[in-house]
Design a protein around this motif. Structure first.
Motif, PDB file in Angstrom:
ATOM      1  N   TYR A  38       0.851  -1.186   0.000  1.00 51.35           N
ATOM      2  CA  TYR A  38       0.000   0.000   0.000  1.00 51.35           C
ATOM      3  C   TYR A  38       0.890   1.240   0.000  1.00 51.35           C
ATOM      4  CZ  TYR A  38      -3.144   3.697   1.478  1.00 51.35           C
ATOM      5  OH  TYR A  38      -3.859   4.869   1.536  1.00 51.35           O
ATOM      6  N   ASP A  39       0.722   2.083  -1.028  1.00 52.88           N
ATOM      7  CA  ASP A  39       1.489   3.318  -1.165  1.00 52.88           C
ATOM      8  C   ASP A  39       0.644   4.461  -0.611  1.00 52.88           C
ATOM      9  OD1 ASP A  39       2.827   5.613  -1.937  1.00 52.88           O
ATOM     10  OD2 ASP A  39       3.455   4.798  -3.865  1.00 52.88           O
ATOM     11  N   SER A  40       1.053   5.003   0.539  1.00 55.60           N
ATOM     12  CA  SER A  40       0.247   6.054   1.182  1.00 55.60           C
ATOM     13  C   SER A  40       0.269   7.364   0.402  1.00 55.60           C
ATOM     14  CB  SER A  40       0.749   6.294   2.604  1.00 55.60           C
ATOM     15  OG  SER A  40       2.064   6.827   2.597  1.00 55.60           O
ATOM     16  N   THR A  41       1.293   7.574  -0.415  1.00 50.65           N
ATOM     17  CA  THR A  41       1.371   8.834  -1.164  1.00 50.65           C
ATOM     18  C   THR A  41       0.388   8.872  -2.323  1.00 50.65           C
ATOM     19  OG1 THR A  41       3.142   7.993  -2.601  1.00 50.65           O
ATOM     20  CG2 THR A  41       3.797   9.078  -0.551  1.00 50.65           C
ATOM     21  N   THR A  42       0.019   7.706  -2.852  1.00 47.98           N
ATOM     22  CA  THR A  42      -0.927   7.651  -3.978  1.00 47.98           C
ATOM     23  C   THR A  42      -2.242   6.976  -3.597  1.00 47.98           C
ATOM     24  OG1 THR A  42       0.012   5.545  -4.733  1.00 47.98           O
ATOM     25  CG2 THR A  42       0.952   7.574  -5.652  1.00 47.98           C
ATOM     26  N   ASN A  43      -2.348   6.496  -2.347  1.00 46.97           N
ATOM     27  CA  ASN A  43      -3.526   5.780  -1.888  1.00 46.97           C
ATOM     28  C   ASN A  43      -3.873   4.647  -2.847  1.00 46.97           C
ATOM     29  OD1 ASN A  43      -5.818   5.104  -0.348  1.00 46.97           O
ATOM     30  ND2 ASN A  43      -7.121   6.481  -1.535  1.00 46.97           N
ATOM     31  N   SER A  44      -2.881   3.799  -3.117  1.00 46.35           N
ATOM     32  CA  SER A  44      -3.091   2.714  -4.092  1.00 46.35           C
ATOM     33  C   SER A  44      -2.392   1.442  -3.625  1.00 46.35           C
ATOM     34  CB  SER A  44      -2.563   3.117  -5.468  1.00 46.35           C
ATOM     35  OG  SER A  44      -1.170   3.364  -5.417  1.00 46.35           O
ATOM     36  N   TRP A  45      -2.918   0.303  -4.073  1.00 50.64           N
ATOM     37  CA  TRP A  45      -2.385  -1.015  -3.751  1.00 50.64           C
ATOM     38  C   TRP A  45      -1.771  -1.653  -4.987  1.00 50.64           C
ATOM     39  CZ3 TRP A  45      -2.637  -3.092   1.177  1.00 50.64           C
ATOM     40  CH2 TRP A  45      -3.530  -2.499   2.080  1.00 50.64           C
ATOM     41  N   SER A  46      -0.720  -2.450  -4.776  1.00 47.83           N
ATOM     42  CA  SER A  46      -0.177  -3.254  -5.870  1.00 47.83           C
ATOM     43  C   SER A  46       0.279  -4.598  -5.312  1.00 47.83           C
ATOM     44  CB  SER A  46       0.987  -2.534  -6.556  1.00 47.83           C
ATOM     45  OG  SER A  46       1.993  -2.190  -5.631  1.00 47.83           O
TER      46      SER A  46
END
Length: 430
Positions: free
Chosen positions: A274-282
């Protein structure tokens, strides 16, 4: 007596009279008034001290502050100086790099314009010993297990979990004064056994489960993620976790990214960033460990570590994750008992795992653990910590870092009795 002598006589009388009048004038000199009130947040090597100047006095204050030493302190010892002062004030200062298990003396000081120094009454405290535990709080709302916890700066939060039912309540914990202060409830399902972590000035809570209905209840698993903003006491819904809803997952944080794996609602060895800077999961490389749920994790020096857990038996394998290359590497096996639902954390470049359950493959024999083990990244080795966890709980506890020490507690005591615990302990590792 001639005229000249008469003049001299009257002049002498006049001067003597003036001097007597001068001597009768009362000149009041007021000294400053000051106190050193308390030593707080005492650890192995630091302390926070409060002081107050209640009156400045006649002369200008050119410096004030706090002094500390292993005997009566002066401005030639450890000093925190705040400079000149125009009005009475309260102040505080933190002394660091102290010796463990040592008595220190402290007081406030004021220096006035003529160079004179005034000190308050001298007080003392003792820094904590190495390997020290201290009971910090008991939950006034009752026992709690499977709770979520996180820190924002030096603020500490606990919420959700299970007591007599599943909860969505949250509290800020002032463990120094044993106060549980209600904050905004998580605006979603009541739940337990969630993930929780901190990034920058935010706390995050997500996933988890509850069980609804009478008798054999129905398990409900969640995949939502929420961010708590302490500045305005609000929760903000973030991007949902893309995998299946689940509970008993484990997570760790490296820089501004959180990593999540495992869970109990399915065969969940999938691994997500989870990337908190983009609010996205990969999705990332699948976790290669042996157990699918109730594992433990921590991060050291931009590497993540995951291990232990449950999957028709208790595991003790241990893996390192390199986010730069998206690669898992198996590390040396853990030398202690295999376990699941342990607490884990990292501090000062070391990883810690403690407590938990060692359950036989047949499921009928349980060992409830309170030992603590320390992982050294530099040589891939484990050593047993000299003191066990002294609290009531053994598994499903919270652990979090506050003011460079660890708070551990709550959780369950054993499966058979089903006892849920209410105590929080502060841990000061080396």
């Amino acid at each position: 007596m001639n005229f000249q002598q008469i003049i001299i006589y009257f002049l002498l009388v006049f001067f003597i009279s003036c001097n007597n009048e001068t001597e009768n004038i009362e000149v009041i000199i007021e000294n400053p008034a000051l106190i050193a009130s308390a030593a707080q947040e005492i650890t192995l090597e630091s302390v926070l001290i409060n002081g107050e100047i209640t009156k400045l006095g006649t002369y200008e204050v050119i410096d004030y502050g706090l002094v500390l030493a292993i005997q009566t302190p002066t401005i030639n010892d450890h000093i925190i100086s705040f400079g000149s002062l125009l009005n009475p004030t309260s102040f505080e200062g933190r002394f660091n790099n102290l010796q463990a298990n040592t008595e220190y003396f402290f007081r406030s000081f004021v220096k006035i314009e003529n160079g004179k120094i005034f000190y308050s009454k001298t007080l003392s405290f003792k820094t904590l010993e190495q390997t020290t535990w201290s009971l910090k709080s008991t939950n006034p709302n009752g026992p709690l297990t499977g709770a979520a916890s996180f820190t924002i700066g030096n603020r500490f939060f606990i919420g959700t979990g299970f007591r007599n039912s599943y909860l969505n309540t949250f509290y800020e914990i002032d463990y120094l004064n044993d106060e549980w202060i209600p904050i905004a409830n998580l605006p979603s399902h009541e739940r337990a056994n969630s993930i929780s972590f901190s990034i920058d000035n935010y706390g995050y809570v997500g996933l988890g489960k509850n069980c609804t209905g009478q008798g054999l209840c129905t398990h409900n698993y969640f995949n939502d993620l929420w961010r708590y903003e302490a500045e305005n006491n609000t929760w903000v819904k973030m991007a949902d976790f893309p995998g299946d809803g689940r509970a008993y997952s484990t997570s760790f944080v490296i820089e501004k990214k959180a990593y999540v794996t495992n869970g109990s609602s399915g065969d969940h060895f999938d691994f997500w960033e989870y990337d908190s800077t983009t609010n996205s999961w990969s999705q990332k490389a699948t976790y290669p460990g042996n157990c699918v749920s109730r594992g433990s994790s921590f991060a050291i020096n931009n590497k993540g570590y995951v291990g232990f857990g449950w999957d028709d038996g208790t595991c003790f394998d241990f893996w390192e994750y390199d986010p730069e290359n998206d690669v898992w590497t198996e590390k040396g096996n853990f030398p202690g008992d295999p376990r699941y639902s342990s607490f884990s954390f990292s501090l000062n470049g070391k990883g810690y795992v403690g407590g938990g359950i060692n359950q036989s493959t047949q499921g009928s024999i349980f060992s409830y653990l309170q030992d603590i083990w320390v992982y050294e990244q530099s040589n891939d080795s484990w050593s047993k910590y000299p003191m066990d966890y002294p609290g009531k709980g053994t598994y499903e506890m919270i652990s979090t870092i506050v003011n460079n020490h660890v708070i551990i507690g709550l959780g369950r005591q054993n499966i058979a009795a089903g006892e849920i615990c209410d105590d929080l302990w502060a841990f000061y590792p080396d």
